[in-house]
Design a protein around this motif. Structure first.
Motif, mmCIF file in Angstrom:
data_model
loop_
_atom_site.group_PDB
_atom_site.id
_atom_site.type_symbol
_atom_site.label_atom_id
_atom_site.label_comp_id
_atom_site.label_asym_id
_atom_site.label_seq_id
_atom_site.Cartn_x
_atom_site.Cartn_y
_atom_site.Cartn_z
ATOM 1 N N ALA A 198 0.327 8.939 -6.010
ATOM 2 C CA ALA A 198 0.438 10.375 -5.762
ATOM 3 C C ALA A 198 1.384 11.027 -6.762
ATOM 4 C CB ALA A 198 0.912 10.624 -4.333
ATOM 5 N N THR A 199 2.440 10.342 -7.135
ATOM 6 C CA THR A 199 3.363 10.865 -8.141
ATOM 7 C C THR A 199 2.646 11.047 -9.473
ATOM 8 O OG1 THR A 199 5.252 9.857 -7.040
ATOM 9 C CG2 THR A 199 5.531 10.425 -9.364
ATOM 10 N N LEU A 200 1.857 10.058 -9.849
ATOM 11 C CA LEU A 200 1.074 10.163 -11.075
ATOM 12 C C LEU A 200 0.072 11.312 -10.976
ATOM 13 C CD1 LEU A 200 0.084 9.167 -13.848
ATOM 14 C CD2 LEU A 200 -1.418 7.572 -12.605
ATOM 15 N N ALA A 242 1.220 15.624 -1.598
ATOM 16 C CA ALA A 242 0.810 15.421 -0.202
ATOM 17 C C ALA A 242 -0.707 15.300 -0.082
ATOM 18 C CB ALA A 242 1.326 16.564 0.674
ATOM 19 N N GLU A 243 -1.442 16.113 -0.822
ATOM 20 C CA GLU A 243 -2.907 16.051 -0.753
ATOM 21 C C GLU A 243 -3.433 14.698 -1.226
ATOM 22 O OE1 GLU A 243 -4.208 20.728 -1.357
ATOM 23 O OE2 GLU A 243 -4.024 19.439 -3.117
ATOM 24 N N ALA A 252 1.936 18.843 -12.383
ATOM 25 C CA ALA A 252 2.566 20.024 -11.782
ATOM 26 C C ALA A 252 4.057 19.813 -11.530
ATOM 27 C CB ALA A 252 1.865 20.374 -10.478
ATOM 28 N N GLU A 253 4.610 18.757 -12.087
ATOM 29 C CA GLU A 253 6.012 18.431 -11.829
ATOM 30 C C GLU A 253 6.917 19.605 -12.169
ATOM 31 O OE1 GLU A 253 9.174 14.844 -12.727
ATOM 32 O OE2 GLU A 253 7.115 14.671 -13.399
ATOM 33 N N GLY A 254 7.805 19.902 -11.245
ATOM 34 C CA GLY A 254 8.743 21.002 -11.428
ATOM 35 C C GLY A 254 8.199 22.341 -10.963
ATOM 36 N N GLY A 255 6.908 22.395 -10.659
ATOM 37 C CA GLY A 255 6.305 23.644 -10.210
ATOM 38 C C GLY A 255 6.082 23.655 -8.708
ATOM 39 N N TRP A 305 0.829 -1.209 0.000
ATOM 40 C CA TRP A 305 0.000 0.000 0.000
ATOM 41 C C TRP A 305 0.864 1.260 0.000
ATOM 42 C CZ3 TRP A 305 -0.311 4.156 3.222
ATOM 43 C CH2 TRP A 305 -1.289 5.078 2.871
ATOM 44 N N GLU A 306 1.928 1.264 0.801
ATOM 45 C CA GLU A 306 2.807 2.436 0.857
ATOM 46 C C GLU A 306 3.440 2.707 -0.510
ATOM 47 O OE1 GLU A 306 5.506 1.744 4.111
ATOM 48 O OE2 GLU A 306 3.900 1.976 5.598
ATOM 49 N N GLU A 307 3.893 1.652 -1.183
ATOM 50 C CA GLU A 307 4.471 1.823 -2.515
ATOM 51 C C GLU A 307 3.417 2.347 -3.490
ATOM 52 O OE1 GLU A 307 6.677 -0.668 -6.089
ATOM 53 O OE2 GLU A 307 6.573 -1.558 -4.081
#
Length: 147
Positions: free
Chosen positions: A63-65, A81-82, A70-73, A55-57
């Motif tokens: 969340a990364t997906l 985090a949200e 907004a990557e880099g911003g 689950w953690e993975e």
């Protein structure tokens, strides 16, 4: 309308900080629930740990997906985090306290007593546990009100 100073985040930095703090609180709740669940007789600890690690993975990757737009911003850390917070809240409510963990134990132990025991060990704030086990025709709900 009067604004009360310090109640709303007005900067991206503060919004990110608030999101990270909320995530940390949710992760602490999960850790506490896992501690309680590990003490339940009949729990397969290896499967519980494997499930939590998976689950953690998943949570980190999902969340990364979710935040990748907004990557880099400056929004990226907050959105990450949200989303992890939303997943953590769902994990605590449905994955740990809900039926996937506890329904299999109903034939092994007195489930109402188990839930009462867990509820008594949760800090005294507003908290609800609900469990629906249609295969065992059992439903329970607890609410602990602030003392």
């Amino acid at each position: 309308m009067k604004h009360i100073e310090g109640t709303l985040a007005f900067t991206q930095t503060q919004m990110t900080t608030d999101a990270v703090q909320a995530l940390e609180a949710a992760e602490e709740e999960i850790a506490g629930l896992l501690t309680l669940i590990r003490e339940i007789p009949g729990i397969n600890l290896q499967l519980l740990e494997e499930s939590q690690a998976a689950w953690e993975e998943f949570s980190e990757r999902d969340a990364t997906l979710f935040a990748s737009f907004a990557e880099g911003g400056s929004l990226h850390p907050m959105r990450t985090a949200e989303w992890r917070l939303a997943l953590a809240e769902e994990r605590a409510e449905k994955g740990l306290v809900g039926s996937p963990i506890l329904t299999g134990l109903s034939g092994v132990m007195n489930l109402p007593s188990l839930l009462t025991s867990i509820a008594q060990r949760i800090p005294r704030n507003s908290f609800a546990i609900s469990l629906d086990c249609p295969s065992h025709a059992f439903q329970a709900a607890f609410r602990i009100l602030p003392s």
